[in-house]
Design an enzyme around this catalytic site. Structure first.
Site, PDB file in Angstrom:
ATOM      1  N   ASP A 227       9.397  12.827   5.768  1.00 22.19           N
ATOM      2  CA  ASP A 227       8.454  13.344   6.760  1.00 22.19           C
ATOM      3  C   ASP A 227       7.733  14.582   6.199  1.00 22.19           C
ATOM      4  O   ASP A 227       6.516  14.729   6.332  1.00 22.19           O
ATOM      5  CB  ASP A 227       9.235  13.706   8.029  1.00 22.19           C
ATOM      6  CG  ASP A 227       8.356  13.749   9.267  1.00 22.19           C
ATOM      7  OD1 ASP A 227       7.222  13.229   9.225  1.00 22.19           O
ATOM      8  OD2 ASP A 227       8.812  14.298  10.287  1.00 22.19           O
TER       9      ASP A 227
ATOM     10  N   HIS B 207       0.898   9.269   8.772  1.00 15.84           N
ATOM     11  CA  HIS B 207       1.489   9.168  10.104  1.00 15.84           C
ATOM     12  C   HIS B 207       0.848   8.061  10.944  1.00 15.84           C
ATOM     13  O   HIS B 207       1.507   7.445  11.776  1.00 15.84           O
ATOM     14  CB  HIS B 207       1.443  10.515  10.833  1.00 15.84           C
ATOM     15  CG  HIS B 207       2.646  11.375  10.542  1.00 15.84           C
ATOM     16  ND1 HIS B 207       2.800  12.054   9.361  1.00 15.84           N
ATOM     17  CD2 HIS B 207       3.773  11.615  11.256  1.00 15.84           C
ATOM     18  CE1 HIS B 207       3.965  12.691   9.378  1.00 15.84           C
ATOM     19  NE2 HIS B 207       4.577  12.442  10.517  1.00 15.84           N
TER      20      HIS B 207
ATOM     21  N   HIS C 140       2.587   5.034   9.891  1.00 14.88           N
ATOM     22  CA  HIS C 140       3.910   5.046  10.541  1.00 14.88           C
ATOM     23  C   HIS C 140       3.816   4.518  11.968  1.00 14.88           C
ATOM     24  O   HIS C 140       4.619   3.681  12.394  1.00 14.88           O
ATOM     25  CB  HIS C 140       4.488   6.468  10.571  1.00 14.88           C
ATOM     26  CG  HIS C 140       5.539   6.635  11.630  1.00 14.88           C
ATOM     27  ND1 HIS C 140       5.227   6.939  12.946  1.00 14.88           N
ATOM     28  CD2 HIS C 140       6.880   6.472  11.590  1.00 14.88           C
ATOM     29  CE1 HIS C 140       6.345   6.962  13.654  1.00 14.88           C
ATOM     30  NE2 HIS C 140       7.356   6.692  12.860  1.00 14.88           N
TER      31      HIS C 140
ATOM     32  N   HIS D 166      12.056   7.792  11.448  1.00 15.78           N
ATOM     33  CA  HIS D 166      10.653   8.217  11.407  1.00 15.78           C
ATOM     34  C   HIS D 166      10.194   8.539   9.982  1.00 15.78           C
ATOM     35  O   HIS D 166       9.204   8.012   9.490  1.00 15.78           O
ATOM     36  CB  HIS D 166      10.502   9.432  12.332  1.00 15.78           C
ATOM     37  CG  HIS D 166       9.197  10.134  12.243  1.00 15.78           C
ATOM     38  ND1 HIS D 166       8.070   9.686  12.889  1.00 15.78           N
ATOM     39  CD2 HIS D 166       8.819  11.259  11.578  1.00 15.78           C
ATOM     40  CE1 HIS D 166       7.063  10.501  12.632  1.00 15.78           C
ATOM     41  NE2 HIS D 166       7.484  11.464  11.844  1.00 15.78           N
TER      42      HIS D 166
END
Ligand SMILES: [Zn+2]
Length: 376
Positions: A178, A259, A262, A276
């Site tokens: 992340d 992101h 994602h 995540h």
């Protein structure tokens, strides 16, 4: 369109206080007593046994009366409304979040609904959720729902590294995934609006660069320290990078393709069990390819990712047989109008994203072949 309304102000936002160290929970009353006298503690059953009971005891001995709010597992609107009701009934004056990213996101949304402050106590360094004034909400099925934005950042973020070290090293690695996206995304957002609604400041750019520097220097050592259960300066540095630097960096710097991709992946059943940061990690490879990054530089990132066992291919994501239809769906979701992918100043459409998804997997597989051939 990176800045459609031509906003000229720069905005930087952060929590009021950040505390990190191996005895933070033991000393919690020293910091939390300044926030109120009757908090709602949001914690799941597992973390309650790990640290919740000890935290309640530490606070009760300082005349802080804790209402125990049980977190059910998904950061959903339904969960938030149940806890908001409990908070109202119990007349709590601030919220404490103790747990992982989903507990934290739920607690921030609950505090916002009650218009009170939140103290965030992450028990793992797996996401950049703790410091920001936004939550990612999911449907009860686990599919991405929406970003929720709040008026205030958490009043306090406190990380007890003697608790974080107990989490499996895979969580730290996910946090590295992340955090590694932070600089890769933010450096493409210098002319876009950040989550504070303004342009990024120089300090947020510096934080993003420092975050990446720490990960490249200490990521692998921190991962190995975590496996050995040893709190080391490298471990402390990476916990700070994953939590504070990545948190400030993405919020005031901005997100882009990693992101957004994602968020698209949350619609694929096969990758639901992934964390995540593991999904974001694959998104980072996509972003590097969209940026037309030279091979040598891509290899530098892939080397770090594989050194902490982060997934770089569809197979490693748990979806070796992913179909064209599924990838088209990921691309479609990554290109929703509200997505951060539009912060990029290049031509983006679903076809571009679909192609880069396939290319990222191919680059990942090639890297595996080359490095496996070299290893004895
Ligand atoms: Zn993230």
């Amino acid at each position: 369109m990176p800045n459609p309304n031509k906003v000229q102000e720069k905005v930087f936002q952060s929590p009021s206080k950040y505390i990190q160290g191996p005895s933070a929970i033991k000393n919690a009353a020293r910091y939390l007593s300044k926030m109120g006298k009757s908090p709602l503690l949001i914690v799941d059953n597992f973390v309650y046994g790990l640290a919740g009971k000890a935290l309640i005891d530490a606070l009760e001995s300082h005349d802080i009366h804790v209402t125990h709010g049980k977190f059910g597992g998904e950061a959903s609107a339904e969960e938030v409304s149940g806890l908001t009701r409990l908070g109202k009934e119990s007349k709590v004056d601030f919220i404490i979040a103790l747990g992982g990213g989903k507990t934290i996101d739920t607690a921030k949304a609950t505090a916002d609904a009650l218009s009170i402050d939140v103290a965030v106590l992450p028990t793992m360094a797996s996401t950049d959720a703790p410091c920001s004034a936004l939550s990612v909400l999911y449907r009860p099925s686990g599919e991405f729902d929406r970003y929720a934005f709040f008026n205030k950042n958490p009043a306090l973020v406190m990380v007890d590294t003697s608790i974080v070290i107990k989490a499996p090293a895979r969580y730290l690695a996910a946090g590295i995934g992340d955090a590694l996206a932070t600089n890769v995304e933010a450096r493409r957002c210098m002319n876009s609006l950040n989550f504070g609604g303004g342009q990024p400041t120089n300090v947020s750019a510096a934080i993003c660069q420092k975050c990446e520097e720490i990960l490249f220097k200490y990521g692998k050592m921190a991962y190995e320290s975590n496996k050995a259960g040893a709190i080391t300066p490298a471990f402390e540095a990476v916990v700070e990078a994953n939590t504070l630097l990545s948190g400030l960096g993405f919020e005031s710097g901005g997100l882009a393709a990693a992101h957004a991709i994602h968020d698209g992946f949350t619609a694929i059943h096969e990758v639901h069990s992934l964390m995540h940061g593991e999904k974001v990690n694959f998104g980072t490879i996509c972003q590097l390819l969209l940026d037309n990054t030279p091979l040598e530089e891509v290899d530098r990132y892939l080397t770090l990712m594989r050194s902490v066992d982060l997934p770089i291919t569809f197979a490693q994501l748990g979806a070796p047989n992913v179909t064209e239809e599924q990838l088209r769906k990921v691309a479609e979701l990554a290109c929703r109008p509200e997505e951060t992918i539009w912060n990029l100043d290049i031509v983006i459409n679903e076809d571009v994203v679909y192609n880069v998804l396939k290319a990222a997997d191919a680059v990942g597989r090639d890297f595996m072949r080359r490095t496996e051939a070299k290893s004895p």
